[in-house]
Each structure stands twice: as structure tokens, then as C-alpha cells.
Design a protein around this motif. Structure first.
Motif, PDB file in Angstrom:
ATOM      1  N   LEU A  37     -57.350   4.389 -23.899  1.00 49.97           N
ATOM      2  CA  LEU A  37     -56.063   4.925 -24.324  1.00 49.97           C
ATOM      3  C   LEU A  37     -54.960   4.326 -23.466  1.00 49.97           C
ATOM      4  O   LEU A  37     -55.144   4.119 -22.271  1.00 49.97           O
ATOM      5  CB  LEU A  37     -56.041   6.449 -24.190  1.00 49.97           C
ATOM      6  CG  LEU A  37     -56.964   7.260 -25.090  1.00 49.97           C
ATOM      7  CD1 LEU A  37     -56.721   8.747 -24.860  1.00 49.97           C
ATOM      8  CD2 LEU A  37     -56.755   6.916 -26.549  1.00 49.97           C
ATOM      9  N   LEU A  76     -50.117  11.451 -26.180  1.00 47.06           N
ATOM     10  CA  LEU A  76     -50.394  10.599 -25.023  1.00 47.06           C
ATOM     11  C   LEU A  76     -49.434  10.880 -23.875  1.00 47.06           C
ATOM     12  O   LEU A  76     -49.757  10.649 -22.710  1.00 47.06           O
ATOM     13  CB  LEU A  76     -50.288   9.124 -25.411  1.00 47.06           C
ATOM     14  CG  LEU A  76     -51.407   8.551 -26.270  1.00 47.06           C
ATOM     15  CD1 LEU A  76     -51.015   7.185 -26.809  1.00 47.06           C
ATOM     16  CD2 LEU A  76     -52.707   8.459 -25.484  1.00 47.06           C
ATOM     17  N   ILE A 131     -57.212   8.857 -30.883  1.00 52.43           N
ATOM     18  CA  ILE A 131     -56.390   9.392 -29.794  1.00 52.43           C
ATOM     19  C   ILE A 131     -56.358  10.914 -29.826  1.00 52.43           C
ATOM     20  O   ILE A 131     -56.629  11.577 -28.820  1.00 52.43           O
ATOM     21  CB  ILE A 131     -54.966   8.818 -29.863  1.00 52.43           C
ATOM     22  CG1 ILE A 131     -54.965   7.326 -29.501  1.00 52.43           C
ATOM     23  CG2 ILE A 131     -54.018   9.582 -28.926  1.00 52.43           C
ATOM     24  CD1 ILE A 131     -53.658   6.616 -29.779  1.00 52.43           C
TER      25      ILE A 131
END
Length: 333
Positions: free
Chosen positions: A10, A204, A258
Motif C-alpha cells: 500500500l 489510506l 486497499i
């Protein structure tokens, strides 16, 4: 607040922030507006991140600009081809004009005229796809793939692309700065979801102290079903819906990878509820939202107990709506 750990490749916080610094002089800083009506409803605080005021009227410009900015020189000369129901089309067109990169776009034939015209005015070549099977997005995607091959152009996906996700994360990074400047933390962030680049990018940026929500409309909750199943799953998509930017039947592969790692939760709303949210945005904040861009607000209106006594941010992701449609929504009781 900090980014999630760099698990399974990621993008880490430094990479996301570097991308934001690359594009921030070319994107518009959008305001964070308090809704007193919604704040009273949840007995907390509700803030609206007004990405409907972004260049081209939606957050999509951010990811499109970052994606084109990082093409190789030879790819820039080739030009790019993509499909889009509207907001990515305009964002990509505007980015291509700024960077002098040729853009060719396939759009569904029933895309709102305002979105088609928005993309055209930035100089892109627009091809309308007349086919709706197996879905309007998949038909347009197949057509774009063939056109890119015929013209030796770079084929871009509107949401299932790691670089576009990184660009969209700038919404959350900008939001994080705005919250810090006002001394606020955030318990919940609600992101409208079609393919999932906005919710993936946002998740994120914000860590475990903030719950990120993927907001979809009934019948098109591919991300929510995928989160429940732990694997990519497909929504039925049988309900007629004017949330035209949210009609992907399943999330992007990169996006789902994700959000499965970052703890995103799914929530759905009836598409008609977005009309109530549009009216609230206009009446309270003079904010123009399209149905797709208003669903995060609708989710709060529909589920106030979920957010009671909390600080909540709803992203108003887009405001590209045909004038007649908008007027009819405002006039409806």
C-alpha cells in the motif's frame, strides 16, 4: 492522525503527501462547511467537504491530473483514452488541456448533457457508446479499449488505477490539514462510491481513530457486498437510478484490495434520499450537488443514530447536474 501501515505494498503516507504537493498548485482547495441542521440531527458536528467546487465540479480532477502528470514523455505524446460516465471525463479533459496531452473519451449515450458538455469544452474528443450491456460502464470500457488499441493511445481506467487512487487521496490530505487548523479530530468520513478510488485514497490517509465509510445506492452496492464477502462481488444493478456516477456494479480491484486492509465499512441509501440531501445542501449552504455527490449527506440524514455525538465529515463529491433536473429536485416536496 496518520496513514495506515504500508501493508502489501500500500502507498505510505510520504508517497501520498508527495503526490499532494505535486498537484496542489493546480487543484482548488475546497471548503469545509459546517451543517448546523445535520449537526443538530446527530447532536454532534457535521462538516461537508465541498468537492463539488473543485475544478470541473468534482474530485475526479485531482486523480486525473496526477495520473497524466506522471506519464512518461512518450506516453504524453501518444495521448490517452478512457471511458467515463462523466466526472472523470471532465477531469481528464481539463488535465489534458493543462498538460497538452491529447484525450479521447468514451461516454455512455445517456450521460447527463452537462457532463458531456463539461468534458467537450476542455478539448477532448468524445465518443458516445450506445450499448448498455452487460452494463453501460462495461460496454463503454470495452469500446475505449478498442479505440485505444486502434489509435495506439494509453488506456486509462477511471478508478481502478493505483496512481489515480494516490491522486484522489489528496482530498483526505487536504481535509486533514483543514481539521488540524481548526483543532478538530474526525470520527467518521463518508465517501460516495462508484468504483472506489475516493474511499480507497481516503482510507489510506486516516488511521484507526477515524471510521471511513463507503456510501453507495441500493442496487449498486458492489463495494458493500464485496466488503461483506471479503472478495470482489457484483451488485444486481436492476434499479433505475439518477446517481449516474455511482452505477459501477463492482469495485475496482486495486480499490477493494486497499479497503479490505484499511477497515472501511459499507452503507447504502435509497437513491431518492439523495434528493433530500441536494435540497439541504442548497437551502442551508447554497451548495450545488448532483445526486451522486449528495449520497454521503443522505446517509447521515437516514442513519443519524450511527453518528450520534460524533464529528462527521461527508464528502460532497460532485455538482455536475443538468439544470432542469436540478430545478425539478429543488421544487419537489
Amino acid at each position: 492522525m496518520s496513514a495506515v501501515p504500508n501493508v502489501n505494498q500500500l502507498p505510505d503516507y510520504l508517497k501520498l503527501n508527495h503526490a499532494f504537493q505535486q498537484i496542489r498548485n493546480n487543484v482548488r482547495t475546497t471548503p469545509l462547511l459546517k451543517s448546523d441542521v445535520l449537526s443538530e440531527l446527530i447532536r454532534g458536528e457535521v462538516l461537508i467537504k465541498a468537492e463539488s467546487l473543485q475544478i470541473t465540479g468534482a474530485f475526479k480532477f485531482r486523480g486525473a491530473f496526477y495520473r497524466l502528470l506522471n506519464l512518461t514523455e512518450s506516453q504524453k505524446k501518444q495521448g490517452v483514452t478512457a471511458y467515463s460516465s462523466g466526472n472523470f471525463a471532465a477531469g481528464l479533459s481539463a488535465a489534458g488541456q493543462l498538460l497538452d496531452i491529447p484525450v479521447r473519451l468514451v461516454m455512455p449515450h445517456d450521460a447527463p448533457k452537462s457532463k458531456v458538455n463539461n468534458a467537450r469544452r476542455y478539448g477532448a474528443e468524445i465518443i458516445l457508446c450506445q450499448c448498455n450491456k452487460p452494463s453501460r460502464e462495461e460496454a463503454a470500457s470495452a469500446m475505449a479499449r478498442q479505440i485505444a488499441k486502434d489509435h495506439d493511445a494509453v488506456l486509462l481506467h477511471p478508478f481502478d488505477d493505483h496512481e489515480i487512487i494516490i491522486g484522489q487521496a489528496s482530498v483526505a490530505l487536504e481535509l486533514q490539514e483543514q481539521l488540524a487548523m481548526s483543532g478538530k479530530s474526525c470520527d467518521h468520513i463518508l465517501c460516495p462510491v462508484g468504483g472506489g478510488s475516493l474511499v480507497a485514497g481516503s482510507s489510506l490517509v486516516f488511521g484507526s481513530n477515524t471510521q471511513v465509510w463507503a456510501v453507495e445506492v441500493d442496487g449498486y452496492q458492489g463495494m458493500g457486498i464485496s466488503l461483506e464477502n471479503g472478495r470482489r462481488s457484483r451488485a444486481k444493478g436492476h434499479i433505475l437510478c439518477d446517481c449516474d456516477a455511482l452505477l459501477a456494479l463492482e469495485p475496482g480491484i486495486a480499490n477493494l484490495d486497499i479497503v479490505l486492509q484499511t477497515g472501511v465499512r459499507g452503507i447504502t441509501v435509497n437513491p431518492q434520499k439523495s434528493h433530500d440531501a441536494i435540497r439541504l445542501g442548497f437551502q442551508e449552504m447554497n451548495l450545488v450537488l448532483e445526486p451522486s455527490g449528495a449520497v454521503a449527506i443522505a446517509a447521515i440524514m437516514d442513519n443519524p443514530a450511527l453518528f450520534e455525538n460524533k464529528t462527521v465529515v461527508a464528502i460532497g463529491s460532485g455538482g455536475n447536474v443538468d439544470p432542469d433536473k436540478y430545478a425539478a429536485i429543488l421544487e419537489a416536496v
